[in-house]
Design an enzyme around this catalytic site. Structure first.
Site, PDB file in Angstrom:
ATOM      1  N   LYS A  26       0.762  -1.209  -0.091  1.00 38.45           N
ATOM      2  CA  LYS A  26       0.121   0.537   0.286  1.00 38.45           C
ATOM      3  C   LYS A  26       0.841   1.263   0.444  1.00 38.45           C
ATOM      4  O   LYS A  26       0.727   2.445  -1.391  1.00 38.45           O
ATOM      5  CB  LYS A  26      -0.713  -0.115   1.211  1.00 38.45           C
ATOM      6  CG  LYS A  26      -2.145   1.148   1.763  1.00 38.45           C
ATOM      7  CD  LYS A  26      -2.311   0.594   2.593  1.00 38.45           C
ATOM      8  CE  LYS A  26      -3.331  -0.499   2.947  1.00 38.45           C
ATOM      9  NZ  LYS A  26      -4.459  -1.160   3.910  1.00 38.45           N
ATOM     10  N   ARG A  96      -2.915   3.185   7.885  1.00 38.12           N
ATOM     11  CA  ARG A  96      -3.655   2.263   7.479  1.00 38.12           C
ATOM     12  C   ARG A  96      -2.287   1.632   7.445  1.00 38.12           C
ATOM     13  O   ARG A  96      -1.119   1.709   7.238  1.00 38.12           O
ATOM     14  CB  ARG A  96      -4.035   2.555   5.937  1.00 38.12           C
ATOM     15  CG  ARG A  96      -4.899   3.862   5.276  1.00 38.12           C
ATOM     16  CD  ARG A  96      -5.077   4.393   4.374  1.00 38.12           C
ATOM     17  NE  ARG A  96      -5.070   3.535   3.651  1.00 38.12           N
ATOM     18  CZ  ARG A  96      -5.412   3.376   2.328  1.00 38.12           C
ATOM     19  NH1 ARG A  96      -4.665   4.802   1.497  1.00 38.12           N
ATOM     20  NH2 ARG A  96      -5.975   2.803   1.533  1.00 38.12           N
ATOM     21  N   GLY A 105      -8.336  -6.966   3.886  1.00 33.90           N
ATOM     22  CA  GLY A 105      -9.308  -7.130   4.944  1.00 33.90           C
ATOM     23  C   GLY A 105      -8.319  -7.975   6.153  1.00 33.90           C
ATOM     24  O   GLY A 105      -9.572  -7.316   7.167  1.00 33.90           O
ATOM     25  N   MET A 107      -6.463  -6.018   8.315  1.00 36.14           N
ATOM     26  CA  MET A 107      -5.937  -5.742   9.683  1.00 36.14           C
ATOM     27  C   MET A 107      -6.351  -3.858   8.666  1.00 36.14           C
ATOM     28  O   MET A 107      -6.905  -3.923   8.025  1.00 36.14           O
ATOM     29  CB  MET A 107      -4.255  -5.351   8.847  1.00 36.14           C
ATOM     30  CG  MET A 107      -3.971  -6.739  10.267  1.00 36.14           C
ATOM     31  SD  MET A 107      -1.917  -6.026   9.802  1.00 36.14           S
ATOM     32  CE  MET A 107      -1.236  -6.518   8.490  1.00 36.14           C
ATOM     33  N   ARG A 349      -2.869  -2.308  -6.311  1.00 38.40           N
ATOM     34  CA  ARG A 349      -2.887  -2.856  -6.003  1.00 38.40           C
ATOM     35  C   ARG A 349      -2.459  -3.788  -7.295  1.00 38.40           C
ATOM     36  O   ARG A 349      -3.894  -3.861  -8.338  1.00 38.40           O
ATOM     37  CB  ARG A 349      -2.544  -3.675  -5.283  1.00 38.40           C
ATOM     38  CG  ARG A 349      -4.503  -3.832  -4.886  1.00 38.40           C
ATOM     39  CD  ARG A 349      -4.757  -4.690  -3.295  1.00 38.40           C
ATOM     40  NE  ARG A 349      -6.170  -4.754  -3.462  1.00 38.40           N
ATOM     41  CZ  ARG A 349      -6.204  -4.647  -1.681  1.00 38.40           C
ATOM     42  NH1 ARG A 349      -5.665  -4.723  -1.234  1.00 38.40           N
ATOM     43  NH2 ARG A 349      -7.745  -4.813  -1.920  1.00 38.40           N
ATOM     44  N   HIS A 465     -15.925  -8.652   0.989  1.00 39.00           N
ATOM     45  CA  HIS A 465     -15.224  -9.455   1.988  1.00 39.00           C
ATOM     46  C   HIS A 465     -14.718 -10.986   1.354  1.00 39.00           C
ATOM     47  O   HIS A 465     -13.981 -11.475   0.742  1.00 39.00           O
ATOM     48  CB  HIS A 465     -15.164  -9.487   3.145  1.00 39.00           C
ATOM     49  CG  HIS A 465     -13.896 -10.447   4.133  1.00 39.00           C
ATOM     50  ND1 HIS A 465     -14.337 -11.570   4.744  1.00 39.00           N
ATOM     51  CD2 HIS A 465     -13.206 -10.584   3.909  1.00 39.00           C
ATOM     52  CE1 HIS A 465     -13.850 -12.760   4.704  1.00 39.00           C
ATOM     53  NE2 HIS A 465     -12.675 -11.466   5.206  1.00 39.00           N
ATOM     54  N   SER A 775      13.850 -43.734 -11.964  1.00 38.44           N
ATOM     55  CA  SER A 775      12.829 -42.362 -11.512  1.00 38.44           C
ATOM     56  C   SER A 775      12.777 -42.715  -9.525  1.00 38.44           C
ATOM     57  O   SER A 775      13.005 -43.811  -8.805  1.00 38.44           O
ATOM     58  CB  SER A 775      11.637 -42.860 -11.633  1.00 38.44           C
ATOM     59  OG  SER A 775      10.852 -43.060 -11.459  1.00 38.44           O
ATOM     60  N   CYS A 842       8.723 -40.238  -9.812  1.00 37.43           N
ATOM     61  CA  CYS A 842       7.750 -40.666 -10.161  1.00 37.43           C
ATOM     62  C   CYS A 842       6.725 -40.425  -8.520  1.00 37.43           C
ATOM     63  O   CYS A 842       5.958 -40.631  -8.387  1.00 37.43           O
ATOM     64  CB  CYS A 842       7.367 -41.810 -10.304  1.00 37.43           C
ATOM     65  SG  CYS A 842       8.159 -42.963  -9.210  1.00 37.43           S
ATOM     66  N   TYR A 862      12.333 -35.285 -16.340  1.00 39.23           N
ATOM     67  CA  TYR A 862      11.110 -35.599 -16.765  1.00 39.23           C
ATOM     68  C   TYR A 862      10.605 -35.801 -15.826  1.00 39.23           C
ATOM     69  O   TYR A 862      11.254 -35.914 -14.243  1.00 39.23           O
ATOM     70  CB  TYR A 862      10.211 -36.690 -17.472  1.00 39.23           C
ATOM     71  CG  TYR A 862      10.411 -38.008 -17.147  1.00 39.23           C
ATOM     72  CD1 TYR A 862       9.332 -38.178 -16.098  1.00 39.23           C
ATOM     73  CD2 TYR A 862      11.472 -38.828 -17.847  1.00 39.23           C
ATOM     74  CE1 TYR A 862       9.405 -39.830 -15.485  1.00 39.23           C
ATOM     75  CE2 TYR A 862      11.520 -39.859 -17.294  1.00 39.23           C
ATOM     76  CZ  TYR A 862      11.209 -40.513 -16.246  1.00 39.23           C
ATOM     77  OH  TYR A 862      10.633 -41.568 -15.827  1.00 39.23           O
TER      78      TYR A 862
HETATM   79  P1  ADP Z   1      -7.796  -2.601   3.822  1.00 36.60           P
HETATM   80  O1  ADP Z   1      -6.133  -3.036   3.845  1.00 36.60           O
HETATM   81  O2  ADP Z   1      -8.641  -2.969   4.825  1.00 36.60           O
HETATM   82  O3  ADP Z   1      -8.221  -2.130   2.033  1.00 36.60           O
HETATM   83  P2  ADP Z   1      -7.334   0.272   3.976  1.00 36.60           P
HETATM   84  O4  ADP Z   1      -6.281   1.113   4.256  1.00 36.60           O
HETATM   85  O5  ADP Z   1      -7.454   0.567   1.940  1.00 36.60           O
HETATM   86  O6  ADP Z   1      -8.058  -0.943   4.191  1.00 36.60           O
HETATM   87  O7  ADP Z   1      -8.860   1.124   4.295  1.00 36.60           O
HETATM   88  C1  ADP Z   1      -9.950   1.425   4.357  1.00 36.60           C
HETATM   89  C2  ADP Z   1     -10.759   2.464   2.997  1.00 36.60           C
HETATM   90  O8  ADP Z   1     -10.794   3.349   4.032  1.00 36.60           O
HETATM   91  C3  ADP Z   1      -9.871   2.493   1.786  1.00 36.60           C
HETATM   92  O9  ADP Z   1     -10.739   1.771   0.784  1.00 36.60           O
HETATM   93  C4  ADP Z   1     -10.640   4.220   1.853  1.00 36.60           C
HETATM   94  O10 ADP Z   1     -11.839   4.264   1.220  1.00 36.60           O
HETATM   95  C5  ADP Z   1     -10.204   4.539   3.200  1.00 36.60           C
HETATM   96  N1  ADP Z   1      -9.855   5.190   3.264  1.00 36.60           N
HETATM   97  C6  ADP Z   1      -8.115   5.661   4.176  1.00 36.60           C
HETATM   98  N2  ADP Z   1      -7.933   6.189   4.323  1.00 36.60           N
HETATM   99  C7  ADP Z   1      -8.424   6.816   3.617  1.00 36.60           C
HETATM  100  C8  ADP Z   1      -8.344   8.626   3.784  1.00 36.60           C
HETATM  101  N3  ADP Z   1      -7.111   9.255   4.016  1.00 36.60           N
HETATM  102  N4  ADP Z   1      -9.153   9.253   2.947  1.00 36.60           N
HETATM  103  C9  ADP Z   1     -10.106   9.273   2.886  1.00 36.60           C
HETATM  104  N5  ADP Z   1     -10.862   7.308   2.706  1.00 36.60           N
HETATM  105  C10 ADP Z   1      -9.250   6.357   3.357  1.00 36.60           C
HETATM  106 MG    MG Z   2      -7.691  -1.171   0.899  1.00 37.69          MG
END
Ligand code: ADP
Ligand code: MG
Ligand code: MG
Length: 885
Positions: A26, A96, A105, A107, A349, A465, A775, A842, A862
């Site tokens: 990220k 984040r 999802g 963390m 990503r 999710h 083999s 094998c 092989y």
């Molecule tokens: P995950 O790894 O679970 O996707 P993120 O860190 O991407 O978690 O955060 C989840 C959501 O929170 C993001 O999709 C985004 O919509 C929102 N978010 C994160 N940082 C910001 C920010 N600085 N401003 C607005 N929304 C944010």
């Molecule tokens: Mg995200």
């Protein structure tokens, strides 16, 4: 001094996408997007090295970190023209997490951090929107209390629901500013009352609390489970990104969404995604409100798309997604937010995709000139192919469709309905196939999703999710199936049509159409043409290793040839003995009192074996076929129950006691190391003689009558000393040459051996004097190298892997340092004596990608694996070549 914090913002960034090990996926991509000029809210990333140091140092931060963070916060403040914690012009941030590998999802992110009873005034004054301000505040308290302070369950959510009920409204958006303000007070009181600590007012405390929680979450059970399932080492650590907030919840000119640059299920080159108007952060993923499609092509017309509602932002997003694909040369999974008509990118990503999509995207991108054929091959993981090689629903089968949801992750699955992840897991342990049915899934359900055949949810879209995780696992999933109502208490669900499905009932899901069907629907074999065929063509032109199959029947051989097998590497002749008609003759042979009795019984078996080989040779045409002579200990064929013994005694016309005594005499303390393999061939030469006769007669007939040019490979198992092989080889040549002379045709054959005992590997130079091929039987070689019996290993081996005493189950992936050395020695010594010796493997490892790559490295000719794994091995063999350069 080590740099622990990396800045991004205002078109400049310290980091770049190549730094994902340090900044997490990220953080690295936020930096990259910033550098290439995309609109990314400014922020900074604290490196994964801090996480590692944190755990190495008794959860203490490295010296200087606090100073470095506050310097970077000052830079963000300057760029944004706001101040963190300021009462008139406050900066709010998100905190984040992000590791090297994407862990969707896993963390938790905290949004709107920096709000307190003073800074809220500033937000109200600036936004002139107290409703928005208090909505953000209550969201912050909710997230922070759960994620950082560890408040359990839905305590705050319940207060929220109560208030909505009180006010008689359904949606959050219908609550007034005063309602939300009241909620903030109620939340804080509840936190104090439940946890005994007050909600932190000081923004600095909030910030460090959140940073600590992200690092702490690296070791939470669900992160650990995810890492275990995906082979991610704990040592990688997570990074933390702190980023200035943008708001998708300031009104109807605001939105938040997620999208894929191509369809992640089918791979179709169509921008694809979902968004919500006037919403924040994870609302899309949480599945509380039904998201709208991003464009008209992706929806069914029931909800207006972003393309229609916000055409300008959509056009901008479209340009950005194209820029991203051109920049990254791969399909991207993006997150964005629109604040008052201004678009911001919050994440990009590499998009997770199904195997079908992986192949389509790779092949398309070659055609579009975005990547090379070699890159395309490396884009598809061998393990992932498994999804494509399995059956899908038979289009002609009768189906009782009771509901339809979103086709979130393709494939077909049938199983008993269960409603809880733990139950799915325990059912799978008992070998039962289950479908996990949930209103929605959360990271706590991962183990159950892993154990289930398929997943059905009633809420959440294509990016929920359940959908994302299922696609990652290659598991069939139908999400957002509003046609059914789940009742957890009664463990049942009711479909709109009135059908009630209870726990334990059989259900079938079609993840490609979203259909939910009652009962078990039959399936058909996969189609292996089109893009799959194109990619595999490239694969075959690159790889050096040949891929054969392990097959004992013409049917298996045929399946394997369709999958591209280039011969049979292992035919286990004993599998031909278990047939109901044959087992009697086999038992007679084993239990015969003398040579004459044995010879008589063998005469009955000979024509059966011969017809087996005729079938196999025909199916494989002129491809090489390796046939292993009888291997398992004789007692495996004997009657076990009293009734079976009595029956057999009648047929053999001997008293049951005689049989009993014989059965007892064959009992072994440790059959794996007992009287089996070539040891039987030495004790009872007539058994191997019969098998060699059957093989060579079959070959002679096909060569003479049908113009085949087959060269059978006769393989002698469990050799540990060259003298064993010398004796058996001499016998085999005698029998074979007699047959060939009798048929008066020219047939060639090879005689070789399995290398499956350490002594054989260590003396391979001697053994090679008597063997035209080796083999490697890596199942037994692993057992004997480790000195453990696979049949008994279930009691301790899984815990060895859990405790990371062994990195992996050595019966799944070759233990390269140990067993691998024996293979290497065997190859080197074998080639020294006989440079042209054919070398293969094998064991079951022959279809496991990392083992295939190993086999390539040590220079085998092989690998041989089960029919369904042949394409996986072909792809892995190509990867082996490409990873070399
Ligand atoms: P995950 O790894 O679970 O996707 P993120 O860190 O991407 O978690 O955060 C989840 C959501 O929170 C993001 O999709 C985004 O919509 C929102 N978010 C994160 N940082 C910001 C920010 N600085 N401003 C607005 N929304 C944010
Ligand atoms: Mg995200
Ligand atoms: Mg592991």
């Amino acid at each position: 001094m080590t740099k622990y914090v990396y800045f991004f913002g205002g078109g400049q960034a310290d980091g770049a996408s190549g730094m994902r090990n340090l900044l997490g996926g990220k953080g690295a991509n936020l930096a990259e997007m910033t550098s290439i000029g995309l609109p990314v809210p400014a922020g900074f990333t604290i490196t994964t090295e801090v996480c590692t140091a944190f755990y190495a140092n008794d959860r203490q931060y490295p010296a200087g970190l606090i100073q470095e963070v506050s310097e970077h916060m000052a830079r963000v403040e300057q760029l944004m023209g706001k101040k963190f914690g300021d009462r008139t012009n406050p900066l709010l941030v998100s905190v984040r997490s992000g590791s090297r590998a994407s862990m969707p999802g896993m963390m938790d992110t905290v949004l709107n951090l920096g709000l307190n009873d003073e800074t809220i005034r500033g937000i109200i004054d600036q936004s002139k929107d107290p409703r928005f301000a208090y909505d953000s505040y209550r969201r912050f308290i909710q997230m922070y209390a759960n994620v950082v302070m560890g408040l359990k369950g839905d305590i705050l959510e319940d207060i929220f629901e109560e208030l909505k009920e009180d006010r008689g409204v359904d949606l959050d958006t219908e609550l007034t500013a005063d309602d939300l303000k009241q909620l903030v007070g109620l939340f804080k009181n509840k936190v104090k009352e439940t946890l005994g600590t007050s909600f932190p007012e000081n923004p600095q405390d909030q910030l460090w609390g959140a940073i600590g929680a992200v690092f702490g979450s690296w070791m939470n059970p669900r992160a650990i489970t995810y890492r275990r399932l995906n082979n991610i080492p704990a040592t990688w650590g997570t990074a933390v990104s702190v980023q200035s907030m943008v708001f998708g919840n300031m009104g109807n000119d605001c939105a938040t969404g997620v999208a894929f640059t191509r369809n992640p299920s089918t791979g179709e080159n169509l921008f694809f995604g979902e968004f919500l108007v006037n919403a924040q952060g994870e609302d899309v993923v949480a599945g509380i409100r039904t998201p709208q499609p991003i464009n008209m092509a992706g929806g069914d017309g029931s909800l207006p798309s972003m393309e229609e509602v916000m055409p300008e932002s959509y056009a901008q997003l479209m340009t950005i997604q194209q820029t991203l694909e051109k920049h990254y040369h791969d399909m991207q999974d993006i997150e964005f937010t629109i604040e008052k008509g201004r678009l911001f990118m919050l994440q990009t990503r590499t998009g997770k995709r199904t195997a079908t999509a992986a192949i389509r995207v790779a092949v398309d991108m070659v055609r579009e000139g975005l990547i090379s054929q070699k890159e395309a091959i490396l884009r598809v993981s061998p393990e992932q192919l498994d999804q494509l090689l399995h059956p899908s629903l038979d289009p002609k089968a009768e189906k009782q469709v009771i509901a339809k949801g979103l086709p979130a992750s393709p494939g077909a699955a049938s199983g008993e309905v269960v409603f809880y992840a733990d139950e799915a897991e325990s059912a799978a342990r008992e070998g039962r196939k289950v479908i996990l049915v949930r209103i929605e899934t959360s990271p706590e359900d991962i183990h159950g999703m892993h154990a289930a055949q398929g997943i059905l949810t009633t809420r959440g879209g294509m990016t929920s999710h359940a959908a994302v995780v299922a696609r990652g696992m290659g598991k069939c999933c139908v999400s957002g199936c509003g046609d059914i109502r789940v009742n957890y208490e009664k463990e049942l669900f009711v479909a709109t049509g009135g059908v009630t499905v209870k726990k334990g009932d059989m259900l079938t899901l079609d993840g490609s159409t979203g259909q939910v069907m009652l009962g078990k629907v039959p399936t058909v074999q996969p189609e292996l043409t089109g893009d799959f065929g194109t990619l595999m063509g490239w694969v075959d032109s690159v790889r050096r290793l040949k891929v054969r199959t392990n097959a004992d029947t013409p049917h298996d051989a045929k399946v394997a040839r369709n999958f591209g097998a280039e011969g049979i590497g292992l035919c286990r002749t004993e599998h031909m003995f278990f047939d109901a008609e044959r087992i009697m003759a086999v038992r007679e042979m084993i239990l015969a009192e003398d040579l004459e009795g044995r010879t008589n019984a063998l005469a009955k078996i000979l024509p059966m074996q011969k017809s087996d080989f005729l079938g196999l040779f025909r199916e494989m045409k002129d491809l090489p076929v390796t046939i292993r002579l009888l291997d398992p200990p004789l007692h495996e064929f004997l009657p076990q129950t009293e009734a079976e013994i009595v029956d057999l005694a009648k047929v053999m016309k001997v008293p049951p006691q005689t049989l009993h005594a014989k059965v007892d005499s064959l009992h072994e303390t440790n059959p794996m190391l007992g009287h089996r393999g070539c040891r039987l061939g030495i004790s009872y030469p007539e058994i191997y003689d019969m098998q060699v006769q059957a093989i060579i007669e079959a070959a002679c007939e096909l060569v003479k009558n049908e113009g085949f040019s087959i060269i059978p490979e006769i393989m002698i198992p469990l050799v540990s000393h060259v003298n064993e092989l010398a004796v058996l080889r001499k016998n085999a040549i005698r029998v074979a040459d007699e047959v060939i002379a009798r048929y008066a045709v020219k047939v060639e054959y090879l005689i070789g051996t399995m290398i499956e005992l350490p002594r054989a590997a260590l003396t391979a130079d001697e053994i090679a004097t008597e063997a035209e091929f080796f083999s490697f039987g890596t199942n037994d070689l692993t057992q004997t190298c480790f000195g453990l019996s696979r049949d008994d290993a279930g009691k301790f081996l899984p815990s060895y892997v859990d405790q990371e005493i062994l990195p992996e189950d050595p019966f799944v992936a070759i233990d390269q340092n140990g067993v691998g050395q024996l293979i290497q020695i065997g190859c080197e010594k074998g080639r020294k004596t006989r440079p042209a010796i054919k070398l293969g493997i094998c064991g079951e490892h022959g279809g496991e990608p990392s083992s295939v790559i190993f086999c390539h490295k040590v220079g085998l000719d092989y690998v041989s694996c089960s029919p369904f794994r042949v394409p996986i091995a072909r792809l892995a063999a190509a990867h082996a070549v490409l990873l070399e350069d």
